[in-house]
Structures are given as C-alpha cells and as structure tokens.
Scaffold this motif. Sequence first.
Motif, mmCIF file in Angstrom:
data_model
loop_
_atom_site.group_PDB
_atom_site.id
_atom_site.type_symbol
_atom_site.label_atom_id
_atom_site.label_comp_id
_atom_site.label_asym_id
_atom_site.label_seq_id
_atom_site.Cartn_x
_atom_site.Cartn_y
_atom_site.Cartn_z
ATOM 1 N N MET A 1 33.368 58.890 33.442
ATOM 2 C CA MET A 1 33.362 59.697 32.238
ATOM 3 C C MET A 1 33.423 58.822 30.992
ATOM 4 N N ARG A 2 34.159 57.713 31.077
ATOM 5 C CA ARG A 2 34.247 56.816 29.928
ATOM 6 C C ARG A 2 32.887 56.194 29.619
ATOM 7 N N ILE A 3 32.157 55.851 30.652
ATOM 8 C CA ILE A 3 30.839 55.247 30.452
ATOM 9 C C ILE A 3 29.898 56.247 29.785
ATOM 10 N N PHE A 4 29.969 57.493 30.210
ATOM 11 C CA PHE A 4 29.139 58.539 29.618
ATOM 12 C C PHE A 4 29.470 58.730 28.135
ATOM 13 N N LEU A 5 30.740 58.824 27.796
ATOM 14 C CA LEU A 5 31.145 58.977 26.396
ATOM 15 C C LEU A 5 30.799 57.741 25.560
ATOM 16 N N ALA A 6 30.943 56.557 26.136
ATOM 17 C CA ALA A 6 30.590 55.328 25.428
ATOM 18 C C ALA A 6 29.091 55.279 25.157
ATOM 19 N N ALA A 7 28.284 55.729 26.105
ATOM 20 C CA ALA A 7 26.834 55.757 25.915
ATOM 21 C C ALA A 7 26.447 56.722 24.811
ATOM 22 N N ILE A 8 27.090 57.879 24.766
ATOM 23 C CA ILE A 8 26.802 58.862 23.716
ATOM 24 C C ILE A 8 27.194 58.308 22.343
ATOM 25 N N VAL A 9 28.354 57.669 22.255
ATOM 26 C CA VAL A 9 28.801 57.090 20.988
ATOM 27 C C VAL A 9 27.840 55.993 20.542
ATOM 28 N N ILE A 10 27.400 55.156 21.457
ATOM 29 C CA ILE A 10 26.452 54.088 21.116
ATOM 30 C C ILE A 10 25.126 54.664 20.640
ATOM 31 N N LEU A 11 24.643 55.711 21.297
ATOM 32 C CA LEU A 11 23.391 56.346 20.871
ATOM 33 C C LEU A 11 23.525 56.964 19.487
ATOM 34 N N ILE A 12 24.653 57.607 19.217
ATOM 35 C CA ILE A 12 24.859 58.224 17.898
ATOM 36 C C ILE A 12 24.931 57.154 16.814
ATOM 37 N N ILE A 13 25.663 56.086 17.070
ATOM 38 C CA ILE A 13 25.770 54.998 16.086
ATOM 39 C C ILE A 13 24.414 54.341 15.853
ATOM 40 N N SER A 14 23.654 54.116 16.923
ATOM 41 C CA SER A 14 22.337 53.497 16.764
ATOM 42 C C SER A 14 21.389 54.419 15.999
ATOM 43 N N TYR A 15 21.512 55.733 16.190
ATOM 44 C CA TYR A 15 20.692 56.678 15.440
ATOM 45 C C TYR A 15 21.000 56.580 13.947
ATOM 46 N N PHE A 16 22.292 56.557 13.591
ATOM 47 C CA PHE A 16 22.664 56.468 12.183
ATOM 48 C C PHE A 16 22.238 55.138 11.569
ATOM 49 N N ILE A 17 22.352 54.070 12.294
ATOM 50 C CA ILE A 17 21.931 52.763 11.775
ATOM 51 C C ILE A 17 20.417 52.733 11.579
ATOM 52 N N ARG A 18 19.671 53.268 12.537
ATOM 53 C CA ARG A 18 18.214 53.299 12.410
ATOM 54 C C ARG A 18 17.795 54.145 11.219
ATOM 55 N N THR A 19 18.409 55.316 11.052
ATOM 56 C CA THR A 19 18.090 56.186 9.921
ATOM 57 C C THR A 19 18.441 55.511 8.603
ATOM 58 N N ASP A 20 19.567 54.823 8.557
ATOM 59 C CA ASP A 20 19.979 54.134 7.344
ATOM 60 C C ASP A 20 19.013 53.008 7.002
ATOM 61 N N LEU A 21 18.536 52.287 7.997
ATOM 62 C CA LEU A 21 17.607 51.193 7.736
ATOM 63 C C LEU A 21 16.233 51.701 7.315
ATOM 64 N N GLN A 22 15.799 52.831 7.844
ATOM 65 C CA GLN A 22 14.485 53.357 7.493
ATOM 66 C C GLN A 22 14.490 54.039 6.134
ATOM 67 N N GLU A 23 15.461 54.902 5.875
ATOM 68 C CA GLU A 23 15.479 55.668 4.634
ATOM 69 C C GLU A 23 16.319 55.000 3.561
ATOM 70 N N GLY A 24 17.369 54.330 3.953
ATOM 71 C CA GLY A 24 18.222 53.624 3.013
ATOM 72 C C GLY A 24 19.234 54.538 2.358
ATOM 73 N N THR A 25 20.391 53.957 2.057
ATOM 74 C CA THR A 25 21.428 54.723 1.378
ATOM 75 C C THR A 25 21.476 54.393 -0.103
ATOM 76 N N ILE A 26 20.952 53.222 -0.486
ATOM 77 C CA ILE A 26 20.900 52.827 -1.890
ATOM 78 C C ILE A 26 19.458 53.003 -2.357
ATOM 79 N N PRO A 27 19.250 53.741 -3.446
ATOM 80 C CA PRO A 27 17.879 53.915 -3.936
ATOM 81 C C PRO A 27 17.259 52.575 -4.308
ATOM 82 N N LYS A 28 15.983 52.449 -4.074
ATOM 83 C CA LYS A 28 15.292 51.199 -4.376
ATOM 84 C C LYS A 28 15.260 50.923 -5.875
#
Length: 110
Positions: A1-28
């Motif tokens: 169960m820990r591995i499953f929850l860790a995988a979900i947390v890693i996927l969520i964090i990677s999604y947010f990082i990818r979205t942040d890198l593509q769209e950016g949080t600071i306007p250009k």
Amino acid sequence: MRIFLAAIVILIISYFIRTDLQEGTIPKAAFYSAEAGGSCQETAQPDVIPVTLVEGDTVRSLFALYPDDMDLLTRLSEFYKLNPHLKNQQPAAGSTVFLPLSPDSGESCG
C-alpha cells in the motif's frame, strides 16, 4: 500500500512540475524591464476604408461587397464605433461611411 501511495504522490508532483515548466508561474513580461525593451505597444485598431453610398445600400450589402475575416458581430460593433451617426437611421445615398477591416498582422514590435 505504501508503494501505491508513493507512486500516486510522485505522479501528482511530476504533473505539477511539468505544468509549471510548460506554462510557468511567473509571467514572461516580468523578465523584461521597461528601459531595455522600450515602450513598444501594439494597438488592435482596425483598418478602415471610406465608401460612398449609392441608393439602396445597407450595412450588410456593404459588408458583402467588401468581405473580411472579422466575424459579423465584431465588424458591426466596429462599424457603429466608426459611424455613430448611423445608429438610429439608415445610411443616405451620397454620404461617406467608414468600413472596418481586420488589422494587419504583419506589423510587430520586435
């Protein structure tokens, strides 16, 4: 169960990082100072052409004679901004009105 929850947390964090890198949080635009770039501001004012009316001309017939890529509601709005005296009356023969056209996209502030 820990591995499953860790995988979900890693996927969520990677999604947010990818979205942040593509769209950016600071306007250009925040990276450019006003002194370095100058004060270049593009205006989206439409180009106009003057047209002398003949008997039987309507706004829609003028739009049909001078087609444009602008949609009808936007073009009507721009037409009545350019010709406010025609809001409550029909155009008279022999008068000159201004027809809006799409602005040229070739000009840029570069």
